[in-house]
Design an enzyme around this catalytic site. Structure first.
Site, short mmCIF file in Angstrom:
data_model
loop_
_atom_site.label_atom_id
_atom_site.label_comp_id
_atom_site.label_asym_id
_atom_site.label_seq_id
_atom_site.Cartn_x
_atom_site.Cartn_y
_atom_site.Cartn_z
CB ALA A 73 -0.93 -0.01 1.20
CG PHE A 106 -5.10 -1.78 4.67
CD1 PHE A 106 -5.90 -0.82 4.07
CD2 PHE A 106 -5.27 -3.10 4.31
CE1 PHE A 106 -6.85 -1.17 3.13
CE2 PHE A 106 -6.22 -3.46 3.37
CZ PHE A 106 -7.00 -2.50 2.77
CD GLN A 124 1.55 -7.02 0.32
OE1 GLN A 124 1.02 -7.48 1.31
NE2 GLN A 124 2.55 -6.19 0.39
CB ILE A 149 -6.90 -4.18 -4.86
CG1 ILE A 149 -7.24 -3.04 -3.88
CG2 ILE A 149 -6.60 -5.47 -4.10
CD1 ILE A 149 -8.55 -3.22 -3.16
CG ASP A 150 -3.47 0.70 -6.54
OD1 ASP A 150 -2.81 0.15 -7.43
OD2 ASP A 150 -2.95 1.13 -5.49
CG HIS A 161 -3.70 -9.25 -1.83
ND1 HIS A 161 -3.08 -8.50 -0.86
CD2 HIS A 161 -3.39 -10.53 -1.53
CE1 HIS A 161 -2.42 -9.28 -0.02
NE2 HIS A 161 -2.59 -10.53 -0.41
CB SER A 197 3.35 -3.34 7.24
OG SER A 197 2.27 -4.17 6.83
P1 NAD Z 1 0.27 -1.81 5.01
O1 NAD Z 1 -0.75 -0.73 5.06
O2 NAD Z 1 0.22 -2.90 6.01
O3 NAD Z 1 1.72 -1.16 5.09
C1 NAD Z 1 2.07 -0.09 4.27
C2 NAD Z 1 3.46 0.36 4.68
O4 NAD Z 1 3.85 1.37 3.77
C3 NAD Z 1 3.51 0.97 6.09
O5 NAD Z 1 4.47 0.26 6.85
C4 NAD Z 1 3.93 2.43 5.85
O6 NAD Z 1 4.91 2.85 6.77
C5 NAD Z 1 4.55 2.36 4.48
N1 NAD Z 1 4.42 3.60 3.70
C6 NAD Z 1 3.35 4.43 3.61
N2 NAD Z 1 3.61 5.42 2.74
C7 NAD Z 1 4.86 5.19 2.27
C8 NAD Z 1 5.70 5.87 1.33
N3 NAD Z 1 5.31 6.99 0.70
N4 NAD Z 1 6.93 5.34 1.10
C9 NAD Z 1 7.35 4.24 1.73
N5 NAD Z 1 6.60 3.57 2.62
C10 NAD Z 1 5.38 4.04 2.88
O7 NAD Z 1 0.23 -2.36 3.54
P2 NAD Z 1 0.58 -3.76 2.92
O8 NAD Z 1 1.84 -4.29 3.48
O9 NAD Z 1 0.46 -3.56 1.46
O10 NAD Z 1 -0.58 -4.72 3.40
C11 NAD Z 1 -1.90 -4.26 3.41
C12 NAD Z 1 -2.91 -4.96 2.54
O11 NAD Z 1 -3.81 -3.93 2.18
C13 NAD Z 1 -2.42 -5.50 1.26
O12 NAD Z 1 -2.86 -6.80 1.24
C14 NAD Z 1 -3.14 -4.71 0.13
O13 NAD Z 1 -3.87 -5.62 -0.66
C15 NAD Z 1 -4.16 -3.89 0.83
N6 NAD Z 1 -4.25 -2.44 0.46
C16 NAD Z 1 -4.16 -2.04 -0.80
C17 NAD Z 1 -4.22 -0.68 -1.12
C18 NAD Z 1 -4.10 -0.30 -2.57
O14 NAD Z 1 -4.50 -1.05 -3.44
N7 NAD Z 1 -3.52 0.88 -2.86
C19 NAD Z 1 -4.37 0.26 -0.13
C20 NAD Z 1 -4.50 -0.18 1.21
C21 NAD Z 1 -4.40 -1.55 1.47
#
Ligand code: NAD
Length: 245
Positions: A23, A34, A100, A102-103, A118, A188
């Site tokens: 994310a 998230f 991961q 979904i965008d 995902h 994360s």
């Molecule tokens: P997560 O939310 O658990 O972790 C995201 C990490 O990214 C955090 O540790 C944060 O510190 C870091 N972060 C945030 N902005 C950042 C930046 N600009 N540069 C570097 N790091 C940054 O996300 P995850 O590990 O992807 O797991 C969450 C689940 O949520 C996934 O399974 C995903 O499918 C889903 N998700 C997807 C979206 C999307 O499609 N954009 C958004 C939210 C969650």
């Protein structure tokens, strides 16, 4: 920056580098993550809404939530991370992106070899017969139903309590087994089995780079850790590579 020089060395020396994104790769596009400080799960409880249980038992709220997420993503555009990774692929320095997210932003930015493990929120399918629909179908009715079998049409995203799409997952694992370098970007590393992808590369003797704003549970195992904004890192990496000719 010393760490950017090291990252450039690693990617230029690699034979088969891949990226694993979460994310945090999309936050610069305006999609909240998230688990960061502004994360979505601070507002909603995942098990109640984005889950198999909710699809079956809390169906109205489930669709309200996904319509809200779809609307939030309507005018979203790829950012420096997505474009930068597509450029690295074009230069032959990156073989695949496993996401991961979904965008759908990696494909939109031009990355060709993308595994969406995902799913993709811009797509939908019938939960009963599997017929595919565009995401607009989710906007038609409170609880959208399949033209063919009358089943519920749901977003093509992996819900809590469901397995991963096998074609995407098997492809992603093959990439991880082939890779000698993985860049884990904006994740994360707490969601399984997805987080096994970067770990698989490392355990098979490859190198692991973690680029994430906050520390992760795998930082101590990584060959390089950069706690900076992913957009800044990818931009600086491309500049460093181009400067070297
Ligand atoms: P997560 O939310 O658990 O972790 C995201 C990490 O990214 C955090 O540790 C944060 O510190 C870091 N972060 C945030 N902005 C950042 C930046 N600009 N540069 C570097 N790091 C940054 O996300 P995850 O590990 O992807 O797991 C969450 C689940 O949520 C996934 O399974 C995903 O499918 C889903 N998700 C997807 C979206 C999307 O499609 N954009 C958004 C939210 C969650």
């Amino acid at each position: 920056m010393e760490s950017i020089k090291k990252l450039a060395d690693m990617i230029l020396e690699s034979q088969y580098a891949i990226a694993f994104t979460g994310a945090g790769a999309s936050t610069e596009s305006g999609i909240p993550d998230f688990r960061g400080p502004n994360g979505l799960w601070k507002q909603y409880r995942a098990e109640e809404i984005a889950s198999r249980w909710a699809l079956e038992n809390n169906t109205h709220d489930f669709f309200e939530f996904y319509r809200m997420r779809l609307a939030a993503m309507e005018n979203i555009k790829p950012n420096r991370v997505h474009y930068g990774l597509a450029e690295l692929e074009n230069m032959g320095l990156l073989k695949a992106v496993i996401t991961q997210n979904i965008d759908g932003l990696h494909k939109k930015a031009g990355s060709k070899r993308v595994y969406e493990i995902h799913g993709n929120i811009r797509e939908a399918y019938c939960d009963r017969c599997g017929k595919k629909y565009p995401a607009e179908k989710l906007l038609e009715e409170d609880i959208p139903t399949c033209d063919v079998c009358g089943g519920i049409v749901r977003p093509n995203v992996v819900l809590f309590g469901e397995g991963l799409p096998q074609d995407q997952w098997i492809g992603a694992v093959r990439e991880a087994e082939a890779a000698d370098l993985v860049l884990s970007i904006g994740s994360s590393l707490t969601v399984y089995p997805a987080a096994m992808i970067p770990i698989t590369v490392k355990e098979a003797g490859g190198k692991l780079v973690i680029i994430n704003l906050e520390p992760t549970g795998y930082d101590s195992m990584a060959d390089l850790v950069i706690h900076e904004k992913a957009g800044d890192v990818i931009e600086a990496l491309l500049e460093e590579i181009k400067n070297r000719g």
